[in-house]
Design a protein around this motif. Structure first.
Motif, PDB file in Angstrom:
ATOM      1  N   VAL A 132       0.882  -1.172   0.000  1.00  0.00           N
ATOM      2  CA  VAL A 132       0.000   0.000   0.000  1.00  0.00           C
ATOM      3  C   VAL A 132       0.918   1.220   0.000  1.00  0.00           C
ATOM      4  O   VAL A 132       1.341   1.693   1.056  1.00  0.00           O
ATOM      5  N   PRO A 133       1.277   1.704  -1.183  1.00  0.00           N
ATOM      6  CA  PRO A 133       2.314   2.737  -1.281  1.00  0.00           C
ATOM      7  C   PRO A 133       1.961   3.997  -0.480  1.00  0.00           C
ATOM      8  O   PRO A 133       0.802   4.404  -0.424  1.00  0.00           O
ATOM      9  N   GLY A 134       2.988   4.564   0.134  1.00  0.00           N
ATOM     10  CA  GLY A 134       2.821   5.848   0.796  1.00  0.00           C
ATOM     11  C   GLY A 134       2.231   5.781   2.188  1.00  0.00           C
ATOM     12  O   GLY A 134       2.080   6.818   2.832  1.00  0.00           O
ATOM     13  N   ARG A 135       1.888   4.594   2.669  1.00  0.00           N
ATOM     14  CA  ARG A 135       1.286   4.500   3.999  1.00  0.00           C
ATOM     15  C   ARG A 135       2.323   4.017   5.010  1.00  0.00           C
ATOM     16  O   ARG A 135       3.230   3.258   4.674  1.00  0.00           O
ATOM     17  N   SER A 136       2.139   4.436   6.271  1.00  0.00           N
ATOM     18  CA  SER A 136       3.046   3.976   7.307  1.00  0.00           C
ATOM     19  C   SER A 136       2.390   2.893   8.151  1.00  0.00           C
ATOM     20  O   SER A 136       1.165   2.878   8.348  1.00  0.00           O
ATOM     21  N   PHE A 137       3.228   1.981   8.619  1.00  0.00           N
ATOM     22  CA  PHE A 137       2.782   0.861   9.442  1.00  0.00           C
ATOM     23  C   PHE A 137       3.492   0.952  10.781  1.00  0.00           C
ATOM     24  O   PHE A 137       4.715   1.098  10.825  1.00  0.00           O
ATOM     25  N   HIS A 138       2.718   0.911  11.861  1.00  0.00           N
ATOM     26  CA  HIS A 138       3.288   1.131  13.190  1.00  0.00           C
ATOM     27  C   HIS A 138       3.267  -0.132  14.035  1.00  0.00           C
ATOM     28  O   HIS A 138       2.382  -0.977  13.897  1.00  0.00           O
ATOM     29  N   HIS A 139       4.249  -0.204  14.934  1.00  0.00           N
ATOM     30  CA  HIS A 139       4.308  -1.284  15.933  1.00  0.00           C
ATOM     31  C   HIS A 139       3.569  -0.854  17.196  1.00  0.00           C
ATOM     32  O   HIS A 139       3.611   0.312  17.580  1.00  0.00           O
ATOM     33  N   ARG A 217      11.855  -2.918  20.716  1.00  0.00           N
ATOM     34  CA  ARG A 217      12.976  -2.312  19.997  1.00  0.00           C
ATOM     35  C   ARG A 217      12.821  -2.566  18.509  1.00  0.00           C
ATOM     36  O   ARG A 217      12.306  -3.623  18.107  1.00  0.00           O
ATOM     37  N   VAL A 218      13.264  -1.603  17.705  1.00  0.00           N
ATOM     38  CA  VAL A 218      13.344  -1.798  16.257  1.00  0.00           C
ATOM     39  C   VAL A 218      14.805  -1.657  15.864  1.00  0.00           C
ATOM     40  O   VAL A 218      15.423  -0.617  16.132  1.00  0.00           O
ATOM     41  N   ASN A 219      15.363  -2.717  15.279  1.00  0.00           N
ATOM     42  CA  ASN A 219      16.789  -2.740  14.912  1.00  0.00           C
ATOM     43  C   ASN A 219      17.670  -2.350  16.103  1.00  0.00           C
ATOM     44  O   ASN A 219      18.652  -1.621  15.956  1.00  0.00           O
ATOM     45  N   GLY A 220      17.277  -2.802  17.292  1.00  0.00           N
ATOM     46  CA  GLY A 220      18.067  -2.536  18.484  1.00  0.00           C
ATOM     47  C   GLY A 220      17.740  -1.228  19.181  1.00  0.00           C
ATOM     48  O   GLY A 220      18.153  -1.011  20.327  1.00  0.00           O
ATOM     49  N   GLU A 221      17.019  -0.336  18.514  1.00  0.00           N
ATOM     50  CA  GLU A 221      16.702   0.979  19.094  1.00  0.00           C
ATOM     51  C   GLU A 221      15.434   0.881  19.954  1.00  0.00           C
ATOM     52  O   GLU A 221      14.395   0.426  19.481  1.00  0.00           O
ATOM     53  N   LEU A 222      15.555   1.316  21.200  1.00  0.00           N
ATOM     54  CA  LEU A 222      14.409   1.237  22.111  1.00  0.00           C
ATOM     55  C   LEU A 222      13.314   2.225  21.678  1.00  0.00           C
ATOM     56  O   LEU A 222      13.555   3.421  21.585  1.00  0.00           O
ATOM     57  N   ARG A 223      12.137   1.711  21.370  1.00  0.00           N
ATOM     58  CA  ARG A 223      11.020   2.558  20.940  1.00  0.00           C
ATOM     59  C   ARG A 223       9.932   2.668  22.023  1.00  0.00           C
ATOM     60  O   ARG A 223       9.330   3.717  22.202  1.00  0.00           O
ATOM     61  N   GLN A 224       9.634   1.550  22.671  1.00  0.00           N
ATOM     62  CA  GLN A 224       8.567   1.547  23.674  1.00  0.00           C
ATOM     63  C   GLN A 224       9.088   0.883  24.940  1.00  0.00           C
ATOM     64  O   GLN A 224       9.757  -0.151  24.875  1.00  0.00           O
ATOM     65  N   GLN A 225       8.785   1.486  26.094  1.00  0.00           N
ATOM     66  CA  GLN A 225       9.134   0.884  27.378  1.00  0.00           C
ATOM     67  C   GLN A 225       8.182   1.426  28.414  1.00  0.00           C
ATOM     68  O   GLN A 225       8.082   2.643  28.594  1.00  0.00           O
ATOM     69  N   ALA A 226       7.449   0.537  29.070  1.00  0.00           N
ATOM     70  CA  ALA A 226       6.410   0.992  29.998  1.00  0.00           C
ATOM     71  C   ALA A 226       6.104  -0.125  30.978  1.00  0.00           C
ATOM     72  O   ALA A 226       6.813  -1.139  31.041  1.00  0.00           O
ATOM     73  N   PRO A 259       1.540   1.242  25.064  1.00  0.00           N
ATOM     74  CA  PRO A 259       2.062   2.486  25.634  1.00  0.00           C
ATOM     75  C   PRO A 259       2.611   3.411  24.549  1.00  0.00           C
ATOM     76  O   PRO A 259       2.586   3.084  23.362  1.00  0.00           O
ATOM     77  N   ASP A 260       3.107   4.554  24.963  1.00  0.00           N
ATOM     78  CA  ASP A 260       3.633   5.530  24.003  1.00  0.00           C
ATOM     79  C   ASP A 260       4.906   4.998  23.347  1.00  0.00           C
ATOM     80  O   ASP A 260       5.481   4.007  23.791  1.00  0.00           O
ATOM     81  N   GLY A 261       5.288   5.681  22.269  1.00  0.00           N
ATOM     82  CA  GLY A 261       6.496   5.297  21.542  1.00  0.00           C
ATOM     83  C   GLY A 261       6.218   4.554  20.256  1.00  0.00           C
ATOM     84  O   GLY A 261       7.142   4.064  19.617  1.00  0.00           O
ATOM     85  N   VAL A 262       4.927   4.463  19.871  1.00  0.00           N
ATOM     86  CA  VAL A 262       4.635   3.780  18.611  1.00  0.00           C
ATOM     87  C   VAL A 262       5.351   4.507  17.477  1.00  0.00           C
ATOM     88  O   VAL A 262       5.574   5.715  17.546  1.00  0.00           O
ATOM     89  N   GLY A 263       5.719   3.746  16.461  1.00  0.00           N
ATOM     90  CA  GLY A 263       6.445   4.353  15.354  1.00  0.00           C
ATOM     91  C   GLY A 263       6.485   3.407  14.184  1.00  0.00           C
ATOM     92  O   GLY A 263       6.012   2.265  14.265  1.00  0.00           O
ATOM     93  N   PRO A 264       7.068   3.866  13.073  1.00  0.00           N
ATOM     94  CA  PRO A 264       6.999   3.095  11.838  1.00  0.00           C
ATOM     95  C   PRO A 264       7.932   1.882  11.820  1.00  0.00           C
ATOM     96  O   PRO A 264       8.995   1.892  12.430  1.00  0.00           O
ATOM     97  N   ILE A 265       7.496   0.850  11.113  1.00  0.00           N
ATOM     98  CA  ILE A 265       8.369  -0.262  10.753  1.00  0.00           C
ATOM     99  C   ILE A 265       8.373  -0.352   9.236  1.00  0.00           C
ATOM    100  O   ILE A 265       7.363  -0.031   8.590  1.00  0.00           O
ATOM    101  N   THR A 266       9.524  -0.760   8.699  1.00  0.00           N
ATOM    102  CA  THR A 266       9.642  -0.878   7.246  1.00  0.00           C
ATOM    103  C   THR A 266      10.329  -2.191   6.898  1.00  0.00           C
ATOM    104  O   THR A 266      10.946  -2.832   7.760  1.00  0.00           O
ATOM    105  N   VAL A 267      10.220  -2.562   5.640  1.00  0.00           N
ATOM    106  CA  VAL A 267      10.780  -3.829   5.168  1.00  0.00           C
ATOM    107  C   VAL A 267      12.278  -3.888   5.487  1.00  0.00           C
ATOM    108  O   VAL A 267      13.007  -2.923   5.250  1.00  0.00           O
TER     109      VAL A 267
END
Ligand code: MN
Length: 290
Positions: A132-139, A217-226, A259-267
């Protein structure tokens, strides 16, 4: 006890990094995707036999089996929206103290949404993003509650007796956009958008579901912690309120919110998620080829 589904719809007990096959304790739905539902429904009768079967079974190394989602066919797959204060702030842009949010955030007002049970995938399956081009997918990392007994019109204090256990759930979401306001159920129901696992932990192993750390974590980067202590509406109230809407069945799964910290994931990404005392998964993100 830590229960798993593995290989061809087998039921197992996870112990010290090994899986013990206990599939034969169920009969009606043996080797079908509904086996776990039968085990949960008949747990009072079968728990002792599961323990005996696990003790007698040859241990299978975890690396030699393919784990599926521990509850592959819930009749109802429900999920709470906006159930952590900081996530409310990041989604709607307003800031309120948790006490203030709780006062205006009754279980009835929070409500729930449904995800299609067909979106469930297991710990060995990648998250497959649709073209689905142009759309973001969140964790979204969440504590999942698994219903143990038929539940209707419960009071919150009666909810714990109707909870079978807990599972780590991800609620993958195609984000809504101003020009593209598709219905939420569809955005959250693409195949593999509800990874679940690796195991279903029985409630006796979780002393307080309202005090569990969780994160992603995404690629090792902490995104959500609660911590589930910050849920605006707690597990008992969520289950009780839903049971006033419809009868909950053994094996139903309720994702309690992210919890907070949702963000995009990509292929190409790798997503690592965990709920303390419940489990962790590491999932690759791929592009869907259909
Ligand atoms: Mn969610």
């Amino acid at each position: 006890m830590r229960l798993v589904c593995f290989d061809d719809h087998r039921l197992g007990v996870l112990e010290n990094g090994t899986v013990r096959d206990v599939s034969h304790v169920v009969d009606r739905y043996r080797h079908t995707p509904y086996a776990m539902n039968e085990l949960i429904e008949r747990w009072d009768e079968l728990a002792g036999r599961v323990e005996e079967a696990a003790a007698a079974a040859a241990p299978l190394a975890l690396e030699t089996v393919r784990l599926g989602p521990p509850v592959p066919r819930p009749r109802n797959l429900l999920a709470a929206p906006l159930n952590y204060g900081e996530h409310v702030s990041e989604m709607v842009g307003s800031r309120h103290a948790p006490e203030e949010l709780r006062a205006h955030h009754t279980p009835r007002e929070l409500g729930f949404f449904a995800k299609a049970p067909g979106s469930i995938s297991g710990p060995h399956q990648p998250i497959a993003l649709p073209p689905v081009p142009g759309r973001s997918f969140h964790h979204e990392v969440e504590l999942g509650v698994v219903v143990g007994r038929e539940a209707r019109a419960l009071a919150p204090q009666d909810a714990p007796a109707h909870v079978f256990g807990y599972v780590l759930v991800l609620d993958i979401t195609m984000r809504v956009e101003a020009e593209q306001q598709e219905e939420r159920t569809m955005r959250k129901s693409f195949e593999t958008f509800t990874p679940m696992g690796p195991c279903l932990v029985t409630a006796d192993e979780v002393s307080d579901p309202g005090a569990l750390g969780l994160g992603l974590r995404v690629n090792g980067e902490l995104r959500q912690q609660a911590n589930t202590a910050d849920l605006l509406v707690g597990v008992d109230e969520l289950i009780a309120a839903a049971s006033h809407v419809l009868t909950l069945s053994p094996g139903d799964v309720y994702a309690t919110g992210t919890p907070d910290g949702v963000g995009p994931i990509t292929v190409g990404d790798t997503v690592d998620a965990w709920v303390d005392s419940v489990g962790s998964m590491s999932l690759d993100v791929i592009g869907r080829d259909w």
